[in-house]
Every structure is written in structure tokens, then in C-alpha cells.
Design an enzyme around this catalytic site. Structure first.
Site, PDB file in Angstrom:
ATOM      1  N   GLU A  10      -1.315  -8.382   5.522  1.00 43.82           N
ATOM      2  CA  GLU A  10      -1.006  -8.564   6.956  1.00 43.82           C
ATOM      3  C   GLU A  10      -2.241  -8.424   7.829  1.00 43.82           C
ATOM      4  O   GLU A  10      -2.203  -8.749   9.007  1.00 43.82           O
ATOM      5  CB  GLU A  10       0.092  -7.578   7.393  1.00 43.82           C
ATOM      6  CG  GLU A  10      -0.328  -6.129   7.579  1.00 43.82           C
ATOM      7  CD  GLU A  10      -0.546  -5.366   6.276  1.00 43.82           C
ATOM      8  OE1 GLU A  10      -0.442  -5.967   5.190  1.00 43.82           O
ATOM      9  OE2 GLU A  10      -0.842  -4.158   6.356  1.00 43.82           O
ATOM     10  N   HIS A  39      -3.344  -4.940   1.802  1.00 45.75           N
ATOM     11  CA  HIS A  39      -2.721  -5.303   3.080  1.00 45.75           C
ATOM     12  C   HIS A  39      -2.945  -6.786   3.358  1.00 45.75           C
ATOM     13  O   HIS A  39      -3.981  -7.138   3.950  1.00 45.75           O
ATOM     14  CB  HIS A  39      -3.362  -4.513   4.220  1.00 45.75           C
ATOM     15  CG  HIS A  39      -3.146  -3.042   4.163  1.00 45.75           C
ATOM     16  ND1 HIS A  39      -2.183  -2.411   4.908  1.00 45.75           N
ATOM     17  CD2 HIS A  39      -3.763  -2.086   3.452  1.00 45.75           C
ATOM     18  CE1 HIS A  39      -2.225  -1.116   4.663  1.00 45.75           C
ATOM     19  NE2 HIS A  39      -3.174  -0.885   3.781  1.00 45.75           N
ATOM     20  N   CYS A  97       0.826  -1.208   0.000  1.00 50.84           N
ATOM     21  CA  CYS A  97       0.000   0.000   0.000  1.00 50.84           C
ATOM     22  C   CYS A  97       0.869   1.270   0.000  1.00 50.84           C
ATOM     23  O   CYS A  97       1.490   1.563  -1.016  1.00 50.84           O
ATOM     24  CB  CYS A  97      -0.997  -0.051   1.153  1.00 50.84           C
ATOM     25  SG  CYS A  97      -2.408   1.030   0.872  1.00 50.84           S
TER      26      CYS A  97
HETATM   27  N1  GLN Z   1      -3.433   6.479   0.825  1.00 51.16           N
HETATM   28  C1  GLN Z   1      -2.244   6.151   1.560  1.00 51.16           C
HETATM   29  C2  GLN Z   1      -1.019   6.877   1.018  1.00 51.16           C
HETATM   30  O1  GLN Z   1      -1.105   7.653   0.130  1.00 51.16           O
HETATM   31  C3  GLN Z   1      -1.962   4.671   1.528  1.00 51.16           C
HETATM   32  C4  GLN Z   1      -2.992   3.954   2.348  1.00 51.16           C
HETATM   33  C5  GLN Z   1      -2.480   2.711   3.016  1.00 51.16           C
HETATM   34  O2  GLN Z   1      -1.284   2.453   3.110  1.00 51.16           O
HETATM   35  N2  GLN Z   1      -3.397   1.955   3.548  1.00 51.16           N
HETATM   36  O3  GLN Z   1       0.039   6.647   1.487  1.00 51.16           O
END
Ligand code: GLN
Length: 199
Positions: A174, A172, A74
Site C-alpha cells: 500500500e 507493505h 506485515c
Molecule cells: N514489527 C511490527 C510488529 O511486530 C510490524 C511492523 C509493520 O507492520 N510494519 O507488529
């Protein structure tokens, strides 16, 4: 495990469950002797800024350039991307992964959701939690696509990729209790460690 911000504990638990010995990284010295690195989800702009403040951004870029296996989930995927769309101006990033990612790509209406995605490396379906997730809008020729969204408005969008020693997922794993994505990364780390020989 980069531990400046984000959901560090859940990754540490997944890695330990697979027999790895994870340690936390905050400063340049913490990178010494590592076989691999995980960049957690969280907020990529915050993690990037903290990496600059802690003087660890450039050491991380050198580690990627040296071929250290790195898995970004992410926000971690955003930090690894060579090009970020809808980032903040001059957003610090590590780079190295030849992809264009769009931050918060699924839009505000679908802030977070859970889906199963087909994991191309094994053919399994793995559960995936998406939280204000990015997606990969385009990927270079050396990047393998490992998973895509199936169905809905985002049908076909790329949500997992691998390029050499770099692995990245929009989602994610995890938070699902399913260890297969981490297992894939631990295998990459072991393969890298075997190539480097005993330490
Ligand atoms: N929107 C977040 C970002 O720009 C990422 C979101 C996340 O890691 N769950 O870093």
C-alpha cells in the site's frame, strides 16, 4: 479494513482505487455483512491488545474460521500466524494461517528497505516496502508461497503466502502505489462472494 492502529488510510485508498467499497472495522458489529477484511501494518502487539479491548478479537477469529477472505500485511501477517517467534508473552493474535513467523526478522541494522519481489501468482515483479518486517520461517503443507526475498543475507526467506482465503505479506504494497497485491486480494474476495451468491 481493521482500523484499530496502523496504516489504514493507505489500504483504504488502494482498495477504493480498485473499485471496492471499504469500510472501517473497530467493533464486532462492524464485521456484519463484510465480504473480506484487510489487517494493516502497524504494531501487532498494539493491534492485538486493542482488538481484545474492543471485544473484536474473538469475532475476528470466528470470521477467519468461517472462511472470510482476509489479507494481513506485515503486522497483519503476524496477527494471522498460528505461531509467532520473538513476540511478546501471550501476544493476542487471530491465528488461522499455518505458518511460523518471526517478528522484526530482518534485524535492527536493516530496519526498513524497498525491494522488488517475484509474485508467484502472476509471475510479475512487484515493489515491496519492508518496515521492521516479519518473515515466514516455515509454512504448512496447505500454504502456497507467493514471494521470497532474493539475494542478500535473507535470500530465500518467505515474504508472501496464501492459504485458502487467507493472504499475507511481510511487506507493505500500500506504500508503493502498485495495486497488484490488493488486486489479487480483491479477486479472492470476489471469488468468495460469487461462491456465497447474491446478498
Ligand atoms: N514489527 C511490527 C510488529 O511486530 C510490524 C511492523 C509493520 O507492520 N510494519 O507488529
Amino acid at each position: 479494513m481493521l482500523a484499530l492502529q496502523g496504516d489504514v488510510r493507505e489500504h483504504l485508498r488502494a482498495l477504493a482505487a480498485l473499485g471496492a467499497s471499504p469500510v472501517t472495522v473497530r467493533r464486532p458489529d462492524d464485521l456484519a455483512g463484510l465480504d473480506g477484511l484487510v489487517l494493516p501494518g502497524g504494531e501487532s502487539t498494539t493491534i492485538g491488545k486493542l482488538a481484545v479491548t474492543f471485544g473484536v478479537l474473538e469475532p475476528l477469529q470466528r470470521a477467519v474460521a468461517r472462511g472470510m477472505p482476509v489479507y494481513g500485511a506485515c503486522a497483519g501477517m503476524i496477527l494471522l500466524a498460528d505461531t509467532i517467534l520473538d513476540g511478546v508473552p501471550d501476544q493476542p493474535r487471530i491465528g488461522g494461517l499455518d505458518v511460523v513467523v518471526r517478528r522484526n526478522a530482518f534485524g535492527r541494522q536493516v530496519d526498513s528497505f524497498e525491494a522488488a519481489v517475484a509474485w508467484a501468482a502472476s509471475g510479475d515483479r512487484v515493489p515491496a516496502v519492508f518496515i521492521r518486517a516479519p518473515w515466514v520461517e516455515s509454512a504448512g503443507s496447505t500454504v502456497s508461497v507467493l514471494a521470497r526475498i532474493e539475494g542478500g543475507r535473507a535470500d530465500g526467506m518467505i515474504v508472501a503466502v496464501r492459504q485458502g482465503a487467507l493472504l499475507a505479506t511481510s511487506f507493505h504494497p500500500e506504500l508503493t502505489g502498485d495495486l497488484r497485491v490488493h488486486e489479487h486480494f480483491v479477486a479472492m474476495v470476489k471469488a468468495g462472494a460469487d461462491r456465497r451468491g447474491p446478498r
